[in-house]
Design a protein around this motif. Structure first.
Motif, mmCIF file in Angstrom:
data_model
loop_
_atom_site.group_PDB
_atom_site.id
_atom_site.type_symbol
_atom_site.label_atom_id
_atom_site.label_comp_id
_atom_site.label_asym_id
_atom_site.label_seq_id
_atom_site.Cartn_x
_atom_site.Cartn_y
_atom_site.Cartn_z
ATOM 1 N N PRO A 34 -5.709 -1.843 -5.614
ATOM 2 C CA PRO A 34 -4.264 -1.611 -5.662
ATOM 3 C C PRO A 34 -3.901 -0.240 -6.220
ATOM 4 C CG PRO A 34 -4.933 -3.079 -7.436
ATOM 5 C CD PRO A 34 -6.139 -2.875 -6.575
ATOM 6 N N ILE A 35 -2.800 0.296 -5.699
ATOM 7 C CA ILE A 35 -2.245 1.557 -6.180
ATOM 8 C C ILE A 35 -0.749 1.359 -6.411
ATOM 9 C CG2 ILE A 35 -3.946 2.983 -4.975
ATOM 10 C CD1 ILE A 35 -1.776 3.577 -2.869
ATOM 11 N N TRP A 36 -0.136 2.315 -7.087
ATOM 12 C CA TRP A 36 1.317 2.361 -7.246
ATOM 13 C C TRP A 36 1.862 3.457 -6.347
ATOM 14 C CZ3 TRP A 36 3.896 -1.294 -9.898
ATOM 15 C CH2 TRP A 36 3.143 -2.101 -10.770
ATOM 16 N N VAL A 37 3.028 3.214 -5.761
ATOM 17 C CA VAL A 37 3.606 4.188 -4.839
ATOM 18 C C VAL A 37 5.084 4.395 -5.149
ATOM 19 C CG1 VAL A 37 1.993 3.489 -3.016
ATOM 20 C CG2 VAL A 37 4.289 2.518 -3.060
ATOM 21 N N LEU A 38 5.554 5.589 -4.828
ATOM 22 C CA LEU A 38 6.978 5.911 -4.886
ATOM 23 C C LEU A 38 7.553 5.757 -3.488
ATOM 24 C CD1 LEU A 38 9.564 7.162 -6.172
ATOM 25 C CD2 LEU A 38 8.590 9.410 -5.611
ATOM 26 N N LEU A 39 8.541 4.885 -3.340
ATOM 27 C CA LEU A 39 9.232 4.716 -2.064
ATOM 28 C C LEU A 39 10.428 5.658 -2.045
ATOM 29 C CD1 LEU A 39 9.302 0.810 -1.668
ATOM 30 C CD2 LEU A 39 7.643 2.421 -0.728
ATOM 31 N N SER A 40 10.364 6.657 -1.185
ATOM 32 C CA SER A 40 11.451 7.636 -1.106
ATOM 33 C C SER A 40 11.845 7.827 0.348
ATOM 34 C CB SER A 40 11.021 8.970 -1.723
ATOM 35 O OG SER A 40 9.828 9.441 -1.116
ATOM 36 N N GLN A 41 12.252 6.734 0.984
ATOM 37 C CA GLN A 41 12.559 6.774 2.406
ATOM 38 C C GLN A 41 13.913 7.417 2.668
ATOM 39 O OE1 GLN A 41 11.719 2.507 2.586
ATOM 40 N NE2 GLN A 41 10.457 2.916 4.371
ATOM 41 N N LEU A 54 7.424 -1.008 2.001
ATOM 42 C CA LEU A 54 6.089 -0.626 1.538
ATOM 43 C C LEU A 54 5.150 -0.417 2.717
ATOM 44 C CD1 LEU A 54 3.946 -0.150 -0.638
ATOM 45 C CD2 LEU A 54 3.587 -2.631 -0.707
ATOM 46 N N CYS A 55 5.226 -1.299 3.695
ATOM 47 C CA CYS A 55 4.382 -1.175 4.883
ATOM 48 C C CYS A 55 4.606 0.176 5.558
ATOM 49 C CB CYS A 55 4.685 -2.328 5.842
ATOM 50 S SG CYS A 55 3.651 -2.364 7.329
ATOM 51 N N ASP A 56 5.871 0.550 5.781
ATOM 52 C CA ASP A 56 6.180 1.848 6.386
ATOM 53 C C ASP A 56 5.645 2.996 5.542
ATOM 54 O OD1 ASP A 56 7.387 1.023 8.694
ATOM 55 O OD2 ASP A 56 9.444 1.292 7.996
ATOM 56 N N CYS A 57 5.765 2.849 4.232
ATOM 57 C CA CYS A 57 5.302 3.897 3.324
ATOM 58 C C CYS A 57 3.795 4.118 3.469
ATOM 59 C CB CYS A 57 5.656 3.500 1.894
ATOM 60 S SG CYS A 57 5.264 4.715 0.632
ATOM 61 N N LEU A 58 3.044 3.031 3.487
ATOM 62 C CA LEU A 58 1.589 3.144 3.591
ATOM 63 C C LEU A 58 1.153 3.644 4.964
ATOM 64 C CD1 LEU A 58 0.579 -0.161 1.744
ATOM 65 C CD2 LEU A 58 0.570 2.165 0.820
ATOM 66 N N LYS A 59 1.942 3.321 5.991
ATOM 67 C CA LYS A 59 1.620 3.786 7.343
ATOM 68 C C LYS A 59 2.079 5.221 7.585
ATOM 69 C CE LYS A 59 0.821 1.555 10.827
ATOM 70 N NZ LYS A 59 -0.374 1.378 11.701
ATOM 71 N N ASN A 60 3.041 5.697 6.792
ATOM 72 C CA ASN A 60 3.612 7.033 6.977
ATOM 73 C C ASN A 60 3.571 7.775 5.645
ATOM 74 O OD1 ASN A 60 4.954 6.764 9.850
ATOM 75 N ND2 ASN A 60 5.496 4.904 8.730
ATOM 76 N N PRO A 61 2.481 8.440 5.336
ATOM 77 C CA PRO A 61 2.315 9.061 4.013
ATOM 78 C C PRO A 61 3.404 10.059 3.639
ATOM 79 C CG PRO A 61 0.216 8.949 5.156
ATOM 80 C CD PRO A 61 1.261 8.531 6.149
ATOM 81 N N GLN A 62 4.150 10.585 4.628
ATOM 82 C CA GLN A 62 5.238 11.498 4.270
ATOM 83 C C GLN A 62 6.333 10.772 3.508
ATOM 84 O OE1 GLN A 62 4.531 10.483 7.318
ATOM 85 N NE2 GLN A 62 6.343 10.235 8.628
ATOM 86 N N TRP A 63 6.394 9.436 3.616
ATOM 87 C CA TRP A 63 7.326 8.634 2.830
ATOM 88 C C TRP A 63 6.651 8.110 1.565
ATOM 89 C CZ3 TRP A 63 9.311 5.331 7.528
ATOM 90 C CH2 TRP A 63 10.098 6.148 8.351
#
Length: 311
Positions: free
Chosen positions: A139-146, A116-125
């Motif tokens: 808070p928000i919901w995110v899709l993790l697609s690394q 999640l940390c990487d996702c928030l720091k790297n919006p392309q993920w």
């Protein structure tokens, strides 16, 4: 003579003060610069508060962790007729749940401190979110697609451990299930959230997986008119023959529409059956060939993934 000593003392005092001032300014200069004595000063690792508030401009995310700084935990669950008193091993330091900073080096909180940390720091993920990635905005919901991940996940920057927390804030987690439904392909995939007993990460997340064709065919043969869109109802025809007490309870939304009350329905189920062994309960969503969307609670030893997700 006395006047001479006074002037000398004042001069020495001024010189000492200037020396200390010089040290202070050098210290401030060193902190403000990434190089000190020719060595790089690494930025701090992101802590739990920085991740939850998305205030991460000056920190870096942890690498993926393996194991934990302490032995894996065997956490207790409610006693039940199947003799299940413990969870599977968890790579965390406590059974209290939730990824606090003391869990930062633990594999069981890698989803929070790494993915999640990487996702928030790297919006392309983080190319799909329920709101902007902006500090101190809630808070928000995110899709993790690394890249390289076996499957995509959805999660939130609200620090919450899992399924048993969701019905305490039903509106927010109902929205989370709606967000997850906007991220999957209903004619190919299913959604599943593991039970406390079998989950391996202590930050809430939903798996987006290839659907299990056996469950797809089974639910497609069920009459949706025997169910409603509000209450989780026992699927009496489900073949409960594995010797492990597997039950599924479902609600149905027709015409391909999303389920909007899944967390709320789970809370109502627990209120209706307070003696349920809640640590065995998982959740899953699957759409049948008639575009009926089935949202089901699973009461099983091994969680919902084996029932709703294919290989």
């Amino acid at each position: 003579m006395a006047k001479h000593w006074l002037l000398l003392t004042l001069a020495l005092g001024w010189s000492s003060a200037m020396s200390f001032a010089g040290l202070g300014s050098f210290h401030d200069h060193a902190l403000a610069n990434p190089l000190l004595y020719g060595r790089a000063v690494p930025p701090p690792l992101c802590n739990s508060t920085e991740i939850s508030t998305m205030n991460m401009g000056s920190c870096v995310c942890r690498e993926q962790q393996f194991g934990c700084s302490s032995p894996p935990m065997n956490c207790s669950v409610c006693p039940n007729s199947k003799g299940e008193f413990l969870t599977a091993f968890k790579n965390v330091t406590t059974c209290l749940g939730g990824c606090t900073d003391r869990e930062a080096s633990c594999q069981g909180c890698g989803l929070w401190f790494h993915s999640l940390c990487d996702c928030l720091k790297n919006p392309q993920w983080c190319n799909k979110t329920s709101g902007p990635i902006k500090k101190d905005t809630g808070p928000i919901w995110v899709l993790l697609s690394q890249p390289g991940a076996k499957e995509n996940l959805t999660t939130t920057n609200e620090r919450v451990s899992g399924i048993l927390d969701t019905y305490e804030k039903p509106k927010f987690f109902d929205e989370g299930w709606e967000f997850s439904q906007s991220c999957y392909k209903p004619q190919e995939q299913a959604l599943a959230m593991n039970s406390v007993r079998v989950r391996t990460h202590e930050q809430i997340h939903t798996h987006i997986c290839k659907r299990n064709d056996a469950m797809y065919n089974f639910l497609g043969a069920e009459n949706p008119n025997h169910y409603n869109s509000e209450d989780l109802t026992l699927v009496s025809n489900y073949p409960n023959n594995d010797g492990k007490g597997t039950d599924i309870l479902c609600l149905v939304v027709k015409n391909g529409d999303p389920v909007k009350n899944f967390a709320s329905a789970l809370g109502q189920l627990f209120a209706k059956y307070p003696n349920t062994c809640q640590q065995r309960i998982g959740q899953a969503i699957l759409q049948d060939k008639y575009k009926n969307t089935w949202a089901c609670a699973t009461n099983t030893t091994n969680g919902p993934l084996g029932l709703f997700c294919g290989k």
